[in-house]
Design an enzyme around this catalytic site. Structure first.
Site, PDB file in Angstrom:
ATOM      1  N   ASP A  42       0.887  -1.166   0.000  1.00 27.83           N
ATOM      2  CA  ASP A  42       0.000   0.000   0.000  1.00 27.83           C
ATOM      3  C   ASP A  42       0.925   1.215   0.000  1.00 27.83           C
ATOM      4  O   ASP A  42       1.469   1.581   1.043  1.00 27.83           O
ATOM      5  CB  ASP A  42      -0.896  -0.011   1.235  1.00 27.83           C
ATOM      6  CG  ASP A  42      -1.793   1.216   1.313  1.00 27.83           C
ATOM      7  OD1 ASP A  42      -2.284   1.664   0.260  1.00 27.83           O
ATOM      8  OD2 ASP A  42      -1.987   1.736   2.428  1.00 27.83           O
ATOM      9  N   ASP A  48      -2.341   0.791   7.451  1.00 31.35           N
ATOM     10  CA  ASP A  48      -1.545   0.674   6.227  1.00 31.35           C
ATOM     11  C   ASP A  48      -1.073  -0.758   6.001  1.00 31.35           C
ATOM     12  O   ASP A  48      -1.034  -1.232   4.866  1.00 31.35           O
ATOM     13  CB  ASP A  48      -0.357   1.637   6.271  1.00 31.35           C
ATOM     14  CG  ASP A  48      -0.813   3.087   6.257  1.00 31.35           C
ATOM     15  OD1 ASP A  48      -1.409   3.507   5.247  1.00 31.35           O
ATOM     16  OD2 ASP A  48      -0.589   3.801   7.252  1.00 31.35           O
ATOM     17  N   GLU A  94      -1.273  -1.478  -4.848  1.00 31.19           N
ATOM     18  CA  GLU A  94      -2.513  -0.746  -5.101  1.00 31.19           C
ATOM     19  C   GLU A  94      -2.291   0.284  -6.197  1.00 31.19           C
ATOM     20  O   GLU A  94      -1.307   1.012  -6.199  1.00 31.19           O
ATOM     21  CB  GLU A  94      -3.006  -0.049  -3.835  1.00 31.19           C
ATOM     22  CG  GLU A  94      -4.340   0.643  -4.024  1.00 31.19           C
ATOM     23  CD  GLU A  94      -4.903   1.224  -2.743  1.00 31.19           C
ATOM     24  OE1 GLU A  94      -5.778   2.102  -2.853  1.00 31.19           O
ATOM     25  OE2 GLU A  94      -4.483   0.813  -1.649  1.00 31.19           O
TER      26      GLU A  94
END
EC number: 3.1.21.10
Length: 173
Positions: free
Chosen positions: A8, A139, A67
Protein backbone atom coordinates in the site's frame (compact mmCIF):
# COMPACT_ATOMS: atom_id res chain seq x y z
CA UNK A 1 3.04 -22.55 -2.93
CA UNK A 2 3.35 -18.81 -3.49
CA UNK A 3 4.62 -16.05 -1.26
CA UNK A 4 2.98 -12.74 -2.12
CA UNK A 5 4.19 -9.30 -1.09
CA UNK A 6 1.40 -6.72 -1.08
CA UNK A 7 2.15 -3.00 -0.91
CA UNK A 8 0.00 0.00 0.00
CA UNK A 9 2.16 2.88 -1.26
CA UNK A 10 2.55 6.25 0.41
CA UNK A 11 5.22 8.94 0.40
CA UNK A 12 5.26 9.11 4.22
CA UNK A 13 4.01 5.64 5.19
CA UNK A 14 4.18 2.61 2.90
CA UNK A 15 2.42 -0.48 4.19
CA UNK A 16 3.59 -3.98 3.34
CA UNK A 17 2.09 -7.40 3.95
CA UNK A 18 3.40 -10.86 3.16
CA UNK A 19 1.28 -13.99 2.89
CA UNK A 20 2.01 -17.55 1.89
CA UNK A 21 -0.63 -19.30 -0.19
CA UNK A 22 -1.07 -22.99 -0.80
CA UNK A 23 -4.25 -24.37 -2.25
CA UNK A 24 -7.08 -22.48 -0.59
CA UNK A 25 -5.07 -21.58 2.50
CA UNK A 26 -3.48 -18.22 3.22
CA UNK A 27 -0.88 -17.94 5.97
CA UNK A 28 0.27 -14.66 7.47
CA UNK A 29 4.05 -14.26 7.33
CA UNK A 30 4.52 -10.62 8.26
CA UNK A 31 3.46 -7.02 7.82
CA UNK A 32 4.36 -3.52 8.85
CA UNK A 33 5.07 -0.03 7.65
CA UNK A 34 8.02 1.75 6.16
CA UNK A 35 7.91 5.18 7.77
CA UNK A 36 10.06 7.69 5.97
CA UNK A 37 11.96 10.12 8.16
CA UNK A 38 13.20 12.79 5.78
CA UNK A 39 11.37 15.86 4.55
CA UNK A 40 13.12 15.61 1.19
CA UNK A 41 11.13 13.54 -1.32
CA UNK A 42 14.17 11.92 -3.00
CA UNK A 43 15.35 10.68 0.40
CA UNK A 44 11.89 9.30 1.21
CA UNK A 45 11.76 7.48 -2.13
CA UNK A 46 15.14 5.90 -1.41
CA UNK A 47 13.92 4.80 2.03
CA UNK A 48 10.88 3.14 0.42
CA UNK A 49 13.07 1.42 -2.20
CA UNK A 50 15.64 0.26 0.38
CA UNK A 51 12.97 -0.86 2.84
CA UNK A 52 11.16 -2.97 0.25
CA UNK A 53 14.42 -4.47 -0.98
CA UNK A 54 15.13 -5.61 2.58
CA UNK A 55 11.62 -7.07 2.91
CA UNK A 56 12.08 -8.89 -0.41
CA UNK A 57 15.41 -10.31 0.80
CA UNK A 58 13.86 -11.39 4.10
CA UNK A 59 10.69 -13.08 2.80
CA UNK A 60 11.75 -14.11 -0.75
CA UNK A 61 8.31 -13.51 -2.33
CA UNK A 62 7.53 -14.96 -5.74
CA UNK A 63 4.84 -12.37 -6.54
CA UNK A 64 4.34 -8.65 -5.92
CA UNK A 65 1.04 -6.75 -5.88
CA UNK A 66 0.48 -3.03 -5.38
CA UNK A 67 -2.51 -0.75 -5.10
CA UNK A 68 -3.19 1.31 -8.21
CA UNK A 69 -3.68 4.96 -7.38
CA UNK A 70 -6.63 6.68 -8.99
CA UNK A 71 -7.11 9.89 -7.02
CA UNK A 72 -5.53 12.14 -4.44
CA UNK A 73 -6.52 15.26 -2.54
CA UNK A 74 -4.48 17.49 -4.83
CA UNK A 75 -2.08 17.29 -7.76
CA UNK A 76 1.04 17.55 -5.59
CA UNK A 77 -0.13 14.63 -3.42
CA UNK A 78 -0.93 12.57 -6.52
CA UNK A 79 2.54 13.16 -7.94
CA UNK A 80 4.25 12.20 -4.67
CA UNK A 81 2.11 9.09 -4.35
CA UNK A 82 2.90 8.12 -7.93
CA UNK A 83 6.60 8.49 -7.23
CA UNK A 84 6.29 6.33 -4.09
CA UNK A 85 4.57 3.67 -6.22
CA UNK A 86 7.40 3.95 -8.71
CA UNK A 87 10.02 3.35 -6.01
CA UNK A 88 8.11 0.26 -4.85
CA UNK A 89 7.68 -1.09 -8.38
CA UNK A 90 11.37 -0.60 -9.14
CA UNK A 91 12.29 -2.52 -5.96
CA UNK A 92 10.12 -5.41 -7.19
CA UNK A 93 11.44 -5.41 -10.74
CA UNK A 94 15.07 -5.21 -9.59
CA UNK A 95 14.34 -8.42 -7.66
CA UNK A 96 12.81 -9.98 -10.79
CA UNK A 97 9.26 -10.10 -9.42
CA UNK A 98 6.20 -9.80 -11.65
CA UNK A 99 4.11 -6.76 -10.71
CA UNK A 100 0.32 -6.91 -10.40
CA UNK A 101 -1.81 -3.81 -9.84
CA UNK A 102 -5.29 -3.55 -8.36
CA UNK A 103 -7.64 -0.66 -7.73
CA UNK A 104 -8.86 0.11 -4.22
CA UNK A 105 -12.33 -1.04 -5.28
CA UNK A 106 -11.01 -4.41 -6.49
CA UNK A 107 -9.06 -4.91 -3.26
CA UNK A 108 -11.99 -4.06 -0.97
CA UNK A 109 -14.36 -6.20 -3.01
CA UNK A 110 -12.02 -9.22 -2.82
CA UNK A 111 -11.54 -8.97 0.95
CA UNK A 112 -14.77 -7.46 2.29
CA UNK A 113 -17.26 -8.20 -0.48
CA UNK A 114 -17.98 -4.57 -1.33
CA UNK A 115 -15.85 -2.01 -3.09
CA UNK A 116 -17.12 0.71 -0.76
CA UNK A 117 -15.79 -0.82 2.47
CA UNK A 118 -14.32 1.42 5.16
CA UNK A 119 -10.75 1.01 6.48
CA UNK A 120 -12.00 -0.54 9.73
CA UNK A 121 -13.94 -3.16 7.77
CA UNK A 122 -10.83 -4.06 5.77
CA UNK A 123 -8.79 -4.35 8.97
CA UNK A 124 -11.43 -6.58 10.56
CA UNK A 125 -11.71 -8.92 7.56
CA UNK A 126 -7.93 -9.18 7.19
CA UNK A 127 -7.71 -10.10 10.88
CA UNK A 128 -10.45 -12.72 10.53
CA UNK A 129 -9.27 -14.25 7.26
CA UNK A 130 -5.64 -14.53 8.36
CA UNK A 131 -6.61 -15.55 11.92
CA UNK A 132 -4.58 -12.76 13.53
CA UNK A 133 -4.88 -12.09 17.28
CA UNK A 134 -5.45 -8.36 16.66
CA UNK A 135 -6.24 -6.12 13.73
CA UNK A 136 -3.10 -4.91 11.95
CA UNK A 137 -2.47 -1.17 11.70
CA UNK A 138 -4.36 0.41 8.80
CA UNK A 139 -1.54 0.67 6.23
CA UNK A 140 -0.31 -2.86 6.94
CA UNK A 141 -3.89 -4.19 6.75
CA UNK A 142 -4.35 -2.49 3.39
CA UNK A 143 -1.12 -4.08 2.12
CA UNK A 144 -2.22 -7.52 3.34
CA UNK A 145 -5.54 -6.92 1.57
CA UNK A 146 -3.62 -6.17 -1.65
CA UNK A 147 -1.79 -9.50 -1.34
CA UNK A 148 -5.04 -11.33 -0.57
CA UNK A 149 -6.78 -9.69 -3.53
CA UNK A 150 -3.96 -10.83 -5.80
CA UNK A 151 -4.26 -14.37 -4.53
CA UNK A 152 -8.05 -14.45 -4.93
CA UNK A 153 -7.88 -12.95 -8.42
CA UNK A 154 -5.16 -15.39 -9.48
CA UNK A 155 -7.11 -18.36 -8.08
CA UNK A 156 -10.32 -17.24 -9.81
CA UNK A 157 -8.62 -16.94 -13.19
CA UNK A 158 -6.95 -20.33 -12.85
CA UNK A 159 -10.26 -21.92 -11.78
CA UNK A 160 -11.93 -20.48 -14.87
CA UNK A 161 -9.24 -22.01 -17.05
CA UNK A 162 -7.57 -18.69 -17.81
CA UNK A 163 -4.02 -17.65 -17.41
CA UNK A 164 -3.20 -15.49 -14.42
CA UNK A 165 -1.11 -13.18 -16.58
CA UNK A 166 -4.10 -12.07 -18.65
CA UNK A 167 -5.50 -8.70 -17.54
CA UNK A 168 -4.18 -9.19 -14.03
CA UNK A 169 -0.50 -8.38 -14.27
CA UNK A 170 1.08 -5.13 -15.24
CA UNK A 171 4.61 -6.15 -16.21
CA UNK A 172 7.39 -3.65 -15.95
CA UNK A 173 10.58 -4.60 -17.74
Amino acid sequence: MAIILGVDPGSRITGYGVIQCQGRHQLYLGSGCIRTSSDELPDRLKQIFDGLQEIIRQYQPSQFAIERVFMAKNADSALKLGQARGAAIVAATVAGLPVAEYSATQIKNAVVGTGRAQKAQVQHMVQQMLKLPAAPQADAADALAVAMCHYHTHQSLVALGGRASVRTYGRYR
